[in-house]
Design an enzyme around this catalytic site. Structure first.
Site, PDB file in Angstrom:
ATOM      1  N   ASP A  83       0.826  -1.205   0.000  1.00  0.00           N
ATOM      2  CA  ASP A  83       0.000   0.000   0.000  1.00  0.00           C
ATOM      3  C   ASP A  83       0.863   1.259   0.000  1.00  0.00           C
ATOM      4  OD1 ASP A  83       0.845  -0.719   2.622  1.00  0.00           O
ATOM      5  OD2 ASP A  83      -0.719   0.523   3.526  1.00  0.00           O
ATOM      6  N   GLU A 147       0.205  -1.346   5.766  1.00  0.00           N
ATOM      7  CA  GLU A 147       1.295  -0.804   6.583  1.00  0.00           C
ATOM      8  C   GLU A 147       1.120   0.685   6.822  1.00  0.00           C
ATOM      9  OE1 GLU A 147       5.180   0.968   7.671  1.00  0.00           O
ATOM     10  OE2 GLU A 147       3.923   1.397   5.922  1.00  0.00           O
TER      11      GLU A 147
END
Length: 434
Positions: A83, A147
């Site tokens: 991400d 994350e």
């Protein structure tokens, strides 16, 4: 050494991954699955058997294990997140999800945080498959979701629900280390992360007496909250030197030929000049007010006011942090953790750290490798629940004037092609022998 095809593939993979928009807006608003499927396909082409795992539909993680040649050796975890943080296209020189390669540079969100490392991992593993190479240790590869928010759908989910996939892993490597730091005086420093400050994102709530904006009110929730935030913002946190930071200061002082006096670390940081920036954010705890929410009409005094504070604490300093926040918020403001993760510390006198140092020095003999502590955090926090010691080791050789750290979450994020190819060589060298 990684083959020529790997040097081409790392550029292609970085660009391809950037073009897959995995923007994490928080609160579950993200879809990593297309990037996870891309990474899994590249691993499968190299003969691995990746598994795709989700806690929430679309929030996909990839895990694969590459068997090593020494079954008695502990396994190594190599991980990167899929991400990225949001990017406003109007602010960029190129579209943030174009993955454009221009003038020897790959542009786009994730170019340094951290689709570059994801691409390096894929390129190295595929090179090994072509050459029939097996590393000494088992290598567990993990590409994670989430994350950039809470990690609940990513490394936290993997650590809590799929610990068996990481059996035997004692050490791990991931982002934010082994990049070129130019000090402005001709020296090149390669900081390898061996610690992280703990995460303490806090919600502050002040309550008072609601009323008319024209009336005297000694119990104004906004005033109470503002006073607490002012105290927090102006607080001078005391100096606290962890073993990692002590090692960083000692090795930096040796690079510059400065007498090491850790009893006056602030003075030492000043003498280190630009290089001191690698350490200055990690000699103290910190707390920065970042968000405010209060009221709904100008002539109404609200009964409640809320703020958010980004707090970070050093290894061993959490209790001090909590007690200080109790004192600074005072009796009229309550606080709680909105997100809380542990501080980490990794030893720097180990064979693994020595191998990381040797891998960098082989391809950048002019560089000075030093340990450092990250001011923020990574997925290593969640994997530490499994007893895995984490290091920041995502090697990049960067040209002078390239402000790598400013590009994290910044505008015009980009990475030089040569930096990616250096990273593949160094990562290959380290992972073979680790």
């Amino acid at each position: 050494m990684a083959d020529e095809r790997a040097l081409d593939e790392v550029v292609t993979f970085t660009s391809d991954l950037i073009r897959i928009d995995t923007t994490n807006r928080g609160g579950g608003d993200c879809q990593e699955r297309p990037a996870a499927e891309y990474a899994a396909a590249r691993l499968a082409e190299a003969g691995l058997e990746p598994v795709l795992l989700e806690r929430t539909p679309g929030r996909t993680n990839v895990v694969a294990r590459l068997e090593g040649s020494d079954p008695s050796a502990d396994a190594l975890l190599v991980h990167g997140h899929l991400d990225v943080v949001p990017a406003e296209a109007a602010d960029w020189s190129v579209h943030p999800f174009s993955g454009e390669v221009r003038d020897g540079v790959v542009w786009g969100r994730g170019a340094v945080d951290m689709k570059n490392m994801d691409a390096m991992i894929l390129a190295v593993v595929r090179s090994w498959a072509r050459e029939g190479i097996r590393p000494r240790r088992d290598v567990v590869i993990a590409f994670t979701a989430d994350e950039e928010d809470s990690a609940e759908d990513g490394s936290g989910f993997l650590a809590d629900r799929h610990a068996h996939l990481f059996e035997g892993c004692t050490e791990g490597i991931s982002e934010s280390g082994a990049f070129t730091f130019h000090d402005g005086g001709g020296r090149q420093i390669y900081p390898v992360a061996a610690g992280e400050r703990g995460t303490a994102w806090m919600k502050l709530t002040a309550r008072g007496r609601a009323g008319h904006g024209s009336k005297v009110n000694r119990e104004n929730a906004v005033t109470r909250l503002a006073a607490a935030l002012t105290r927090i913002g102006e607080h001078e946190w005391p100096l606290r030197l962890t073993p990692t930071v002590r090692a960083a200061l000692t090795e930096l002082a040796a690079v510059y030929g400065i007498r090491t006096d850790l009893s006056d670390a602030d003075a030492l940081l000043e003498k280190l000049g630009t290089a001191g920036k690698l350490v200055e954010a990690t000699v103290r705890n910190s707390a920065n007010p970042t968000m405010l929410d209060a009221g709904y009409k100008v002539n109404v005094i609200p009964g409640e006011a809320v703020a958010h504070v980004d707090g970070r604490y050093l290894p061993g300093a959490e209790e001090e942090f909590r007690a200080t926040m109790d004192r600074l918020t005072g009796p009229d403001v309550d606080w709680e953790f909105a997100h809380h993760e542990v501080a980490l510390q990794a030893p720097v006198d180990t064979p693994t750290f020595a191998r990381m140092r040797a891998a960098i020095e082989e391809f950048a003999p002019e560089g000075h490798v030093v340990p450092y502590c990250m001011s923020g955090g990574t997925d290593a926090k969640q994997f530490s629940r499994l007893g895995i010691t984490g290091y920041g080791f995502a090697p990049l050789k960067l040209p002078e004037g390239f402000d790598y750290q400013a590009l994290f979450h910044g505008v015009d994020e980009r990475v030089p092609v040569e930096a990616l190819q250096f990273g593949v060589r160094v990562l290959d060298r380290f992972m073979r022998t680790a």
